[in-house]
Design a protein around this motif. Structure first.
Motif, PDB file in Angstrom:
ATOM      1  N   LEU A 249       1.339  -1.360   0.273  1.00 14.84           N
ATOM      2  CA  LEU A 249      -0.068  -0.206   0.091  1.00 14.84           C
ATOM      3  C   LEU A 249       0.772   1.326  -0.167  1.00 14.84           C
ATOM      4  CD1 LEU A 249      -2.027  -0.568   2.809  1.00 14.84           C
ATOM      5  CD2 LEU A 249      -3.160  -1.199  -0.123  1.00 14.84           C
ATOM      6  N   LEU A 250       0.514   2.139  -0.956  1.00 10.53           N
ATOM      7  CA  LEU A 250       1.825   3.125  -0.813  1.00 10.53           C
ATOM      8  C   LEU A 250       0.703   4.497  -1.247  1.00 10.53           C
ATOM      9  CD1 LEU A 250       1.279   3.859  -4.031  1.00 10.53           C
ATOM     10  CD2 LEU A 250       2.832   1.963  -4.059  1.00 10.53           C
ATOM     11  N   THR A 251       1.297   6.126  -0.863  1.00 13.91           N
ATOM     12  CA  THR A 251       0.340   6.980  -1.143  1.00 13.91           C
ATOM     13  C   THR A 251       1.458   7.982  -2.414  1.00 13.91           C
ATOM     14  OG1 THR A 251       0.936   7.436   0.643  1.00 13.91           O
ATOM     15  CG2 THR A 251      -0.718   8.687   0.227  1.00 13.91           C
ATOM     16  N   ARG A 252       0.978   8.422  -3.688  1.00 13.90           N
ATOM     17  CA  ARG A 252       1.685   8.890  -4.689  1.00 13.90           C
ATOM     18  C   ARG A 252       1.027   9.636  -4.853  1.00 13.90           C
ATOM     19  NH1 ARG A 252       2.453   6.699 -10.774  1.00 13.90           N
ATOM     20  NH2 ARG A 252       4.456   7.222 -11.254  1.00 13.90           N
ATOM     21  N   GLU A 253       2.099  10.840  -4.748  1.00 14.10           N
ATOM     22  CA  GLU A 253       1.339  12.095  -4.887  1.00 14.10           C
ATOM     23  C   GLU A 253       0.376  12.585  -4.213  1.00 14.10           C
ATOM     24  OE1 GLU A 253       3.068  14.113  -7.821  1.00 14.10           O
ATOM     25  OE2 GLU A 253       4.001  12.779  -8.965  1.00 14.10           O
ATOM     26  N   GLY A 254      -0.364  12.122  -2.813  1.00 13.65           N
ATOM     27  CA  GLY A 254      -1.136  12.122  -2.301  1.00 13.65           C
ATOM     28  C   GLY A 254      -2.353  11.313  -2.970  1.00 13.65           C
ATOM     29  N   GLU A 255      -1.947  10.262  -3.397  1.00 10.94           N
ATOM     30  CA  GLU A 255      -3.176   9.388  -4.066  1.00 10.94           C
ATOM     31  C   GLU A 255      -2.696   7.740  -3.575  1.00 10.94           C
ATOM     32  OE1 GLU A 255      -6.662   9.272  -6.530  1.00 10.94           O
ATOM     33  OE2 GLU A 255      -5.769  11.894  -5.847  1.00 10.94           O
ATOM     34  N   ASN A 256      -3.624   7.121  -2.732  1.00 10.64           N
ATOM     35  CA  ASN A 256      -3.280   5.864  -2.332  1.00 10.64           C
ATOM     36  C   ASN A 256      -3.779   5.017  -3.337  1.00 10.64           C
ATOM     37  OD1 ASN A 256      -3.349   7.421   0.326  1.00 10.64           O
ATOM     38  ND2 ASN A 256      -5.651   5.792   0.748  1.00 10.64           N
ATOM     39  N   GLN A 257      -2.750   3.799  -3.608  1.00  9.43           N
ATOM     40  CA  GLN A 257      -2.740   2.691  -4.474  1.00  9.43           C
ATOM     41  C   GLN A 257      -2.410   1.577  -4.153  1.00  9.43           C
ATOM     42  OE1 GLN A 257      -1.172   5.266  -7.797  1.00  9.43           O
ATOM     43  NE2 GLN A 257      -0.361   2.892  -8.794  1.00  9.43           N
ATOM     44  N   GLU A 258      -2.545   0.582  -4.561  1.00 13.21           N
ATOM     45  CA  GLU A 258      -2.078  -0.301  -4.157  1.00 13.21           C
ATOM     46  C   GLU A 258      -1.782  -1.382  -5.024  1.00 13.21           C
ATOM     47  OE1 GLU A 258      -5.468  -2.869  -1.355  1.00 13.21           O
ATOM     48  OE2 GLU A 258      -4.745  -4.868  -2.711  1.00 13.21           O
ATOM     49  N   LEU A 259       0.083  -2.450  -4.753  1.00 14.18           N
ATOM     50  CA  LEU A 259       0.413  -2.711  -5.668  1.00 14.18           C
ATOM     51  C   LEU A 259       0.741  -3.753  -5.335  1.00 14.18           C
ATOM     52  CD1 LEU A 259       3.963  -0.688  -6.567  1.00 14.18           C
ATOM     53  CD2 LEU A 259       1.285  -0.638  -8.079  1.00 14.18           C
ATOM     54  N   PHE A 260       1.113  -5.394  -7.037  1.00 13.24           N
ATOM     55  CA  PHE A 260       1.505  -6.603  -6.024  1.00 13.24           C
ATOM     56  C   PHE A 260       2.791  -7.067  -6.447  1.00 13.24           C
ATOM     57  CE2 PHE A 260       0.855 -11.026  -5.876  1.00 13.24           C
ATOM     58  CZ  PHE A 260       1.313 -11.989  -4.657  1.00 13.24           C
ATOM     59  N   CYS A 261       2.788  -7.886  -5.733  1.00  8.55           N
ATOM     60  CA  CYS A 261       3.922  -8.332  -5.862  1.00  8.55           C
ATOM     61  C   CYS A 261       5.046  -9.891  -5.518  1.00  8.55           C
ATOM     62  CB  CYS A 261       5.777  -7.212  -6.574  1.00  8.55           C
ATOM     63  SG  CYS A 261       6.625  -7.714  -7.537  1.00  8.55           S
ATOM     64  N   LYS A 262       5.608  -9.838  -6.705  1.00  8.63           N
ATOM     65  CA  LYS A 262       6.363 -12.251  -5.917  1.00  8.63           C
ATOM     66  C   LYS A 262       7.686 -11.516  -5.083  1.00  8.63           C
ATOM     67  CE  LYS A 262       4.605 -15.774  -7.954  1.00  8.63           C
ATOM     68  NZ  LYS A 262       4.635 -16.721  -8.584  1.00  8.63           N
ATOM     69  N   LYS A 263       8.074 -10.183  -5.141  1.00 10.74           N
ATOM     70  CA  LYS A 263       9.395  -9.888  -4.951  1.00 10.74           C
ATOM     71  C   LYS A 263       9.480  -8.960  -3.960  1.00 10.74           C
ATOM     72  CE  LYS A 263      12.190 -13.939  -6.433  1.00 10.74           C
ATOM     73  NZ  LYS A 263      12.999 -14.389  -7.165  1.00 10.74           N
ATOM     74  N   VAL A 264       9.978  -8.278  -2.891  1.00 10.40           N
ATOM     75  CA  VAL A 264      10.149  -7.168  -2.054  1.00 10.40           C
ATOM     76  C   VAL A 264      11.397  -7.266  -1.651  1.00 10.40           C
ATOM     77  CG1 VAL A 264       9.429  -5.432  -0.544  1.00 10.40           C
ATOM     78  CG2 VAL A 264       7.376  -6.617  -2.062  1.00 10.40           C
ATOM     79  N   VAL A 265      11.955  -5.611  -1.706  1.00 16.29           N
ATOM     80  CA  VAL A 265      12.803  -5.063  -0.826  1.00 16.29           C
ATOM     81  C   VAL A 265      13.270  -4.594  -0.730  1.00 16.29           C
ATOM     82  CG1 VAL A 265      15.454  -4.651  -1.875  1.00 16.29           C
ATOM     83  CG2 VAL A 265      14.209  -6.183  -3.826  1.00 16.29           C
ATOM     84  N   PHE A 266      13.620  -4.391   0.598  1.00 18.27           N
ATOM     85  CA  PHE A 266      13.412  -2.808   1.302  1.00 18.27           C
ATOM     86  C   PHE A 266      15.000  -2.177   1.193  1.00 18.27           C
ATOM     87  CE2 PHE A 266       9.796  -2.733   3.985  1.00 18.27           C
ATOM     88  CZ  PHE A 266       9.051  -3.841   3.475  1.00 18.27           C
ATOM     89  N   ALA A 267      14.739  -1.256   1.010  1.00 15.18           N
ATOM     90  CA  ALA A 267      16.346  -0.609   0.758  1.00 15.18           C
ATOM     91  C   ALA A 267      16.039   0.743   1.260  1.00 15.18           C
ATOM     92  CB  ALA A 267      16.754  -0.844  -0.654  1.00 15.18           C
ATOM     93  N   SER A 268      15.033  -0.037   2.401  1.00 15.17           N
ATOM     94  CA  SER A 268      14.622   2.342   3.020  1.00 15.17           C
ATOM     95  C   SER A 268      15.639   2.657   3.780  1.00 15.17           C
ATOM     96  CB  SER A 268      13.374   1.700   3.494  1.00 15.17           C
ATOM     97  OG  SER A 268      12.756   1.018   4.243  1.00 15.17           O
ATOM     98  N   GLY A 269      16.339   1.954   3.809  1.00 13.89           N
ATOM     99  CA  GLY A 269      17.568   2.901   4.931  1.00 13.89           C
ATOM    100  C   GLY A 269      16.853   2.800   6.482  1.00 13.89           C
ATOM    101  N   GLY A 270      17.996   3.368   7.729  1.00 13.08           N
ATOM    102  CA  GLY A 270      18.345   3.469   9.093  1.00 13.08           C
ATOM    103  C   GLY A 270      17.144   4.976   9.228  1.00 13.08           C
ATOM    104  N   LEU A 271      17.589   4.984  10.779  1.00 11.98           N
ATOM    105  CA  LEU A 271      17.319   6.874  10.853  1.00 11.98           C
ATOM    106  C   LEU A 271      17.869   7.945  10.636  1.00 11.98           C
ATOM    107  CD1 LEU A 271      14.846   4.771  13.866  1.00 11.98           C
ATOM    108  CD2 LEU A 271      14.040   6.373  12.434  1.00 11.98           C
ATOM    109  N   PRO A 272      19.180   7.925  10.285  1.00 13.11           N
ATOM    110  CA  PRO A 272      19.986   9.242  10.408  1.00 13.11           C
ATOM    111  C   PRO A 272      19.245  10.552   9.319  1.00 13.11           C
ATOM    112  CG  PRO A 272      21.249   7.263  10.871  1.00 13.11           C
ATOM    113  CD  PRO A 272      19.837   6.391  10.449  1.00 13.11           C
TER     114      PRO A 272
END
Ligand SMILES: Cc1cc2nc3c(=O)[nH]c(=O)nc-3n(C[C@H](O)[C@H](O)[C@H](O)COP(=O)(O)OP(=O)(O)OC[C@H]3O[C@@H](n4cnc5c(N)ncnc54)[C@H](O)[C@@H]3O)c2cc1C
Length: 399
Positions: A147-170
Motif C-alpha cells: 500500500l502506498l501514497t503516490r503524490e497524495g493518492e492511495n494505491q495498491e500494488l502486488f509483487c512476488k518479490k519485495v526489496v527493503f532498501a529503505s535505510g535507517g533512521l539517520p
C-alpha cells in the motif's frame, strides 16, 4: 502492469539504486518506490557533497554487527574492485584516495555517482516512482501487497518479490524512516537493538565548560575503549566532542560508558619530561606542552595540571598526573547528538534472519533486506557505501 515487475524495491538510496541497476543489467524489470522527490538524497550530501564511495581496505573487521562472519559471503561476491570497475565502466568515474583508503570521485562530485544510476535505470528500462511513500507491505499468497501514497493518492500494488532498501533512521529530512524495522518487527523478524552511530558525543555537568572553552580545537589523538581504538583527529565543540576519531568510537560506545583519549599518541610524555630534566629542567610544564599543543589547549590543561611548575621541581606524583592526563584522558559522555547528526544507524534487521548469499529472509520467500536497514554498520570512510552497493548487487542476482 503491476504484476509485470520482477521485484519492487522500496527506497532509491545507495542499496536500492544499485539493486535496480544490477537487476536491469541482468535483463530484469524492477520498480523503485521513493518518497523523496529525487533519488539518492543521502549520496548527494555524503562526504560533504563529494561522496566517499568506497574504501580500499574494506574487510568485515570494519563493521559493527552481531555477526561479522555474515559479511564474508557478501564481500566475496562484490568486492571493492567491483565497485571501482562499476563506476568506471558506467560513469567514467575514477576514485581518488584522500586518506586511509577513502575513495572519492576524481571530480569530487557526489552527483556524478547518482547520475550513473539514473542513466542505468533509464537505459535498462527500470521504473522509478518519486514522491511515493510505501505505507505497508503484507504477505498475501505467493507475494506481497504494497500500500502506498503516490503524490497524495492511495494505491495498491502486488509483487512476488519485495526489496527493503529503505535505510535507517539517520537524518529525517533526507527521507530516513523506520519503515523497514517496523515492517520486519510486524513480520516477526528479529531486530538487533538500534542506536545512532558515527555520531558526535555530548558532555554535560561540571566538565562541560572545559570542552566549550576549547571549541574549534582539533587534536590528533588515539581514542580507545575496551573493544577498539582509533587514531584520527578529535574536535572540541560547544557541546562536547566530534571529529573522525570520536565518530568512530561512538559506534562502539554504550550509554553510561567511559573511554580514554591519548592526546599525544605519537610521543611518550614521560620520556619528554625525562629529556627536559636532563637538559636542566628550567622550563615549566606549560612551556613543554606548548611544543605539542595549541596555546588554548595548554591553558585548558591548567585546570588539571600544574602548568606553572618548573620541570626540575616536579615530583613523581606530578609526572604521573601529567602522563595520565595526556595519555589516558578519561571521557564520560552524557549522550550523543541523535539521529539527525548521525551518519548511520547501528543495529537493524538481524543477519540471522537473512541468507548471507542473497539477503532473502529465511522465513519469507521473495522478501529481501539490504543496506542500512540490516545490522551491518560500517566505520567512517566509505565502508557504509561499500556495504550498500554489495547488498544491492547480491539481492539483484536473486530477483
Ligand atoms: C551526512 C551523511 C554523510 C554520509 N557520508 C558517507 C560517505 O561519505 N561514505 C559512506 O560510505 N557513507 C556515508 N554515509 C552513510 C550512507 O549515506 C548510508 O550508509 C547509505 O546511504 C545507506 O544506504 P541505504 O540505501 O541503505 O539507505 P538510504 O541511502 O538512506 O536510502 C533509503 C531511501 O529509502 C527512502 N525511504 C524510506 N522509507 C520509505 C518509504 N516508506 N517509502 C518510500 N521510500 C522510503 C528514503 O527516502 C531514502 O531515499 C553518510 C550519511 C550521512 C547522513
Amino acid at each position: 502492469m503491476q504484476g509485470n515487475y520482477d521485484a519492487i524495491i522500496i527506497g532509491a538510496g545507495a542499496c536500492g539504486l544499485m539493486c535496480a541497476a544490477q537487476a536491469g543489467l541482468l535483463g530484469k524489470r524492477t520498480l523503485v518506490l521513493e518518497k523523496n522527490d529525487k533519488p539518492g538524497a543521502k549520496i548527494l550530501i555524503s562526504g560533504g557533497g563529494r561522496c566517499n564511495f568506497t574504501n580500499l581496505y574494506t574487510s568485515p573487521e570494519n563493521f559493527v554487527t552481531a555477526n561479522p562472519h555474515f559479511l564474508h559471503a557478501a564481500f566475496s561476491q562484490w568486492t571493492v574492485e567491483d565497485t571501482l570497475s562499476f563506476f568506471d565502466t558506467f560513469g567514467d568515474i575514477r576514485g581518488e584516495e584522500k586518506t586511509l583508503g577513502q575513495l572519492f570521485p576524481k571530480s569530487n562530485k557526489a552527483k556524478d555517482i547518482v547520475a550513473v544510476f539514473t542513466r542505468l535505470l533509464y537505459e535498462t528500462g527500470q521504473d522509478i516512482w518519486l514522491r511515493t511513500e510505501v505505507k505497508s507491505v503484507m504477505r498475501e499468497g505467493e507475494g506481497y501487497t504494497i500500500l502506498l501514497t503516490r503524490e497524495g493518492e492511495n494505491q495498491e500494488l502486488f509483487c512476488k518479490k519485495v526489496v527493503f532498501a529503505s535505510g535507517g533512521l539517520p537524518v529525517a529530512k533526507l527521507g530516513a524512516s523506520d519503515f523497514a524495522l517496523k515492517t520486519a518487527r510486524q513480520m516477526g523478524l528479529q531486530i538487533v537493538e538500534i542506536a545512532p552511530a558515527l555520531v558526535p558525543l555530548t558532555i554535560t555537568g561540571k566538565d562541560a565548560s572545559w570542552y566549550t572553552a576549547l571549541a574549534g580545537n582539533t587534536i590528533f589523538s588515539r581514542v580507545s575503549n575496551t573493544r577498539i581504538s582509533f587514531e584520527e583527529n578529535i574536535l572540541f565543540t560547544h557541546w562536547g566532542l566530534s571529529g573522525p576519531a570520536i565518530l568512530q568510537i561512538s559506534s562502539y560506545w554504550r550509554a553510561g560508558e567511559r573511554f580514554t583519549i591519548d592526546l599525544l599518541p605519537k610521543f611518550d610524555i614521560t620520556e619528554l619530561i625525562r629529556k627536559e630534566r636532563l637538559a636542566g629542567g628550567k622550563r615549566t610544564v606549560g612551556q613543554l606542552l606548548n611544543d605539542y599543543f595549541t596555546k588554548k589547549m595548554v591553558e585548558a590543561f591548567g585546570k588539571y595540571l600544574p602548568i606553572g611548575l618548573k620541570i626540575a621541581s616536579m615530583g613523581k606524583a606530578d609526572a604521573k598526573l601529567i602522563a595520565d592526563t595526556i595519555h589516558k584522558f578519561m571521557v564520560k559522555p552524557a549522550g550523543d547528538k541523535g539521529y539527525d547528526k548521525a551518519e548511520v544507524m547501528r543495529g537493524g534487521v538481524s543477519t540471522d534472519e537473512l541468507n548471507p548469499r542473497t539477503l532473502e529472509t529465511k522465513k519469507y520467500r521473495g522478501l529481501y533486506f539490504g543496506g542500512e536497514a540490516v545490522d551491518i554498520t560500517g566505520w567512517l570512510g566509505g565502508y557504509n557505501f561499500q556495504w550498500a552497493w554489495a547488498s544491492g548487487f547480491l539481492i539483484a542476482q536473486d530477483l
